[in-house]
Design an enzyme around this catalytic site. Structure first.
Site, PDB file in Angstrom:
ATOM      1  N   GLU A   1     -59.224 -25.012   3.109  1.00  0.00           N
ATOM      2  CA  GLU A   1     -60.153 -25.205   2.001  1.00  0.00           C
ATOM      3  C   GLU A   1     -60.114 -26.629   1.453  1.00  0.00           C
ATOM      4  O   GLU A   1     -60.626 -26.904   0.371  1.00  0.00           O
ATOM      5  CB  GLU A   1     -59.865 -24.207   0.877  1.00  0.00           C
ATOM      6  CG  GLU A   1     -60.308 -22.797   1.204  1.00  0.00           C
ATOM      7  CD  GLU A   1     -60.373 -21.909  -0.025  1.00  0.00           C
ATOM      8  OE1 GLU A   1     -60.042 -22.386  -1.128  1.00  0.00           O
ATOM      9  OE2 GLU A   1     -60.753 -20.748   0.120  1.00  0.00           O
TER      10      GLU A   1
ATOM     11  N   GLU B   1     -55.629 -23.396  -7.037  1.00  0.00           N
ATOM     12  CA  GLU B   1     -55.448 -22.363  -6.003  1.00  0.00           C
ATOM     13  C   GLU B   1     -56.583 -22.576  -5.014  1.00  0.00           C
ATOM     14  O   GLU B   1     -57.618 -21.926  -5.071  1.00  0.00           O
ATOM     15  CB  GLU B   1     -55.474 -20.959  -6.636  1.00  0.00           C
ATOM     16  CG  GLU B   1     -54.924 -19.886  -5.708  1.00  0.00           C
ATOM     17  CD  GLU B   1     -55.933 -19.479  -4.656  1.00  0.00           C
ATOM     18  OE1 GLU B   1     -55.989 -20.147  -3.588  1.00  0.00           O
ATOM     19  OE2 GLU B   1     -56.652 -18.518  -4.895  1.00  0.00           O
TER      20      GLU B   1
END
Length: 733
Positions: A197, A188
């Site tokens: 990210e 995740e």
């Protein structure tokens, strides 16, 4: 936690002084024979000074550099409170992991997904602990979170089933850190944009070095979507040129021909678009943009062109985008970040409000693109390793193609969208003009110091007083601020001979810097570049710097603003409170050990209390004001900075459930208190501080109190000038 590109590091790269609250984390892990080390950048909010501090492997996680806010300002708690996310991952992991295998969890956080994977393989069975085929490797690069994860694993009796590695995933080596390539990847590492990210480089390295061929993955696929919209509010967040044209002050922050001299960065901005649904006009149906498969190696670069038909007349000011996760291979389990007006597979977007994932907004440059119903426009979308960008084209007169490009060769002063909107606000500019005009009266050759990063005030002083000697400190903008002034000076009819940007730190200001003259006027908005994530009262840095400059002030120095007023309002904030409340069991795993460290509200062990955090109140889901706005304390800038304490009574004007208090500063610009600039909840371009209650309280109004309701409360506040801390305490009666 981001594995390859930490959010805090990314944020610092784009805005060098961006520091949420007191601690900015740059994870730079060093190995030694005795322990792991991580450097933390600690910033003093009242001075802007920073220092590197080392956190050791054997430090207690609760210490967190002697500052409990280290992890409280992250989105971990909000993410762990997202029951829709947690359930979707649990269902997909249970469905995907059906036999003994090696599972790799990248960006493991508290270890929730690792524990789900271990349980799905039956690692917890009494006779399964010696099965070498069952293996879970949890990779987490952020040392404070690693230590917290180990506590969580211990509390759940899962420590012996999960191997925790404190490294970035691209530092892992088969045969050194892990015995073999992993059969299953669970991860995740997603932000609101999806890629920010480091999803793509993380997956690339994992497929190249860490995973078997054709691995199983959770999630399985992610797809991005978009929609064309018209919105005056979104337009004001980026088009300073056309909005400041309405102002009558004669200042041109973006003069003609220099439209991008001061602008926002061309990128997607995370925002809760449901909160402005009534201000948005939809101009197209939703359209699919990119698809990313987790189960195979992704490309670093991708492009697509979409022909989009307008569903209504209007002007395209922005593209709103979101993503949908398909967590299982068969396509039965989904999670969506779509706004509520979008229908999603299996109602995947209909869930509790959460703050860790929002929609994204891409601003169409300048005043946007005008379209008619049925007209087709061409959208060119590009993705890199870490971002997605767009270019919108439409046929106009004489078959010319209109498109808005960002010319990187020109000078650009990049500011946040909210700052652009403030600088384009005619009412705000008029307040500054009036206050400064009054301040300059009867001062023939004033020495004026702009203490903060306000390019607007610098230009305004130069415009109003041709005889002023202006010194701009620009503590955050520094050389960029000086270069910007050079670019726009001629267009504003000012001579740079009267304006200088101090090259040294303002704390070392000397009489030589002022040409042996005392300072007559000290001004600020206050605004400090890169301060966007800080609490409102940390802009009291202006007061601290006014104090440092005290030896250089003339006897009748004028300070603007002359005071700050700490204001508050009792609020019903059910969505925000639920996203920050104490954790217990998450999909069967006890997480109560993380509550104190992650800054949860709820029944914390005495004397611990949840921190004040910053939010745009208008983006906090369901909100309701339960009291009038009231004053807690005042800060007098005519005097040097001092400790302050005050107590105020709160009388509730609406019945409801009180979840906390919104707090902000109103800046009083003149001694007569006739010009006040508010940063309260009704100002969408300003963040407020929020103090959430340990437990929600039912309140009523005087004369309508029911059993168990409170009709009033008291708030105590104390300000410590040594560290910028504002301690808030409350009691209900």
């Amino acid at each position: 936690m981001n594995t390859l590109i930490p959010k805090t590091l990314t944020r610092l790269t784009s805005t060098p002084n961006s520091v949420p609250l007191f601690i900015t984390t740059i994870s730079r892990t060093m190995s030694s024979c005795s322990a792991q080390r991580v450097f933390q950048l600690k910033v003093d909010p009242l001075t802007g000074n920073s220092e590197w501090i080392v956190i050791e492997e054997n430090d207690h996680v609760s210490d967190n550099l002697q500052n409990p806010r280290l992890l409280a300002t992250t989105s971990y708690l909000d993410m762990l409170n997202d029951s829709r996310r947690n359930a979707a991952y649990r269902q997909a992991i249970d469905k995907t992991i059906t036999k003994p295998c090696h599972v790799l969890d990248i960006g493991a956080g508290t270890g929730l997904l690792s524990m789900m994977a271990a349980r799905a393989m039956g690692c917890c069975d009494s006779n399964a602990c010696h099965d070498t085929k069952k293996m879970v490797t949890a990779c987490e690069s952020y040392l404070p979170m690693v230590k917290l994860m180990r506590k969580v694993l211990h509390c759940n009796g899962m420590g012996r089933y999960i191997s925790v590695i404190n490294k970035r995933s691209d530092e892992l080596k088969v045969g050194v850190d892990i015995p073999s390539r992993a059969d299953v990847l669970v991860s995740e590492i997603l932000d609101s944009e999806l890629l920010g990210e480091g999803l793509i480089p993380t997956l690339q390295h994992a497929h190249d070095r860490l995973l078997v061929e054709n691995p199983l993955t959770v999630p399985y696929r992610a797809t991005t979507y978009g929609q064309l919209v018209e919105s005056t509010f979104l337009w004001k967040l980026h088009d300073l040129y056309n909005n400041e044209a309405k102002a009558l002050d004669g200042i041109h922050l973006v003069p003609t021909g220099l439209d991008t001299a001061l602008c926002v960065k061309p990128q997607q901005y995370a925002m809760h678009c449901d909160a402005i649904r009534e201000e948005i006009k939809l101009l197209s149906d939703p359209f699919k943009i990119f698809e990313f498969d987790f189960w195979r190696r992704p490309d670093s670069h991708g492009e697509t062109e979409l022909c989009i038909k307008a569903t209504d007349d209007g002007r395209v000011h922005a593209i709103i985008s979101w993503w949908i996760l398909q967590l299982d291979r068969e396509g039965t389990i989904f999670y969506s970040t779509a706004p509520q007006w979008i229908s999603t597979p299996n109602n995947a977007g209909l869930g509790d409000w959460c703050d860790h994932w929002k929609q994204c907004v891409w601003f169409v440059p300048k005043s946007g693109v005008s379209i008619c119903k049925g007209e087709e426009v061409l959208l060119h979308a590009v993705h890199t390793d870490t971002s997605i960008s767009y270019n919108l084209k439409t046929q106009v007169t004489r078959n010319e193609v209109r498109q808005c490009d960002f010319n990187a060769k020109d000078f650009h002063l990049i500011l946040p969208p909210e700052r652009i909107a403030i600088y384009g606000d005619s009412e705000w500019r008029l307040s500054m003009l009036t206050a400064l005009s009054n301040a300059l009266q009867r001062r023939l050759h004033p020495v004026c110091v702009v203490a903060d990063d306000s390019v607007f005030l610098t230009l305004l002083v130069a415009h109003l007083s041709k005889t002023s000697h202006i010194i701009s400190l620009f503590p955050g903008l520094r050389d960029d601020g000086a270069q910007y002034l050079q670019v726009v000076a001629d267009a504003n009819g000012i001579s740079m001979d009267s304006v200088e940007v101090l090259e040294k730190r303002k704390t070392y200001l000397t009489m030589q810097d002022t040409h042996q003259e005392k300072v007559d006027i000290l001004i600020g908005e206050p605004y400090y570049y890169g301060n966007d994530g800080m609490l409102p009262w940390q802009n009291l840095r202006f007061w601290n710097e006014r104090t440092r400059l005290d030896p250089f002030h003339s006897e009748d120095v004028l300070i603007m603003p002359c005071k700050g007023v700490l204001k508050a309002c009792a609020m019903s904030l059910p969505d925000l409170w639920n996203s920050r409340c104490c954790l217990r069991k998450i999909e069967g795993f006890d997480h109560s050990v993380v509550n104190t460290t992650l800054g949860a509200c709820g029944e914390l062990p005495a004397p611990q209390d949840g921190p004040c955090l910053t939010f745009f109140i208008w983006q906090c889901g369901e909100i309701k004001e339960l009291s009038d706005k009231f004053t807690i304390m005042e800060f007098d800038f005519s005097k040097p900075i001092i400790p302050c304490y005050a107590k105020a009574q709160v009388d509730f004007t609406e019945a409801g459930i009180c979840h906390g208090f919104a707090l902000w500063i109103d800046w009083v610009m003149d001694a007569e208190s006739s010009i006040v600039v508010s940063t309260g909840p009704d100002q969408k371009c300003r963040k407020q501080g929020v103090k959430l209650l340990a437990k929600p309280v039912a309140v009523g109004t005087n004369g309508s109190i029911s059993t168990g309701e409170c009709c009033s409360a008291t708030i105590e506040a104390s300000f410590d000038p040594t560290n910028g801390e504002l301690i808030i305490k409350h009691a209900f009666s």
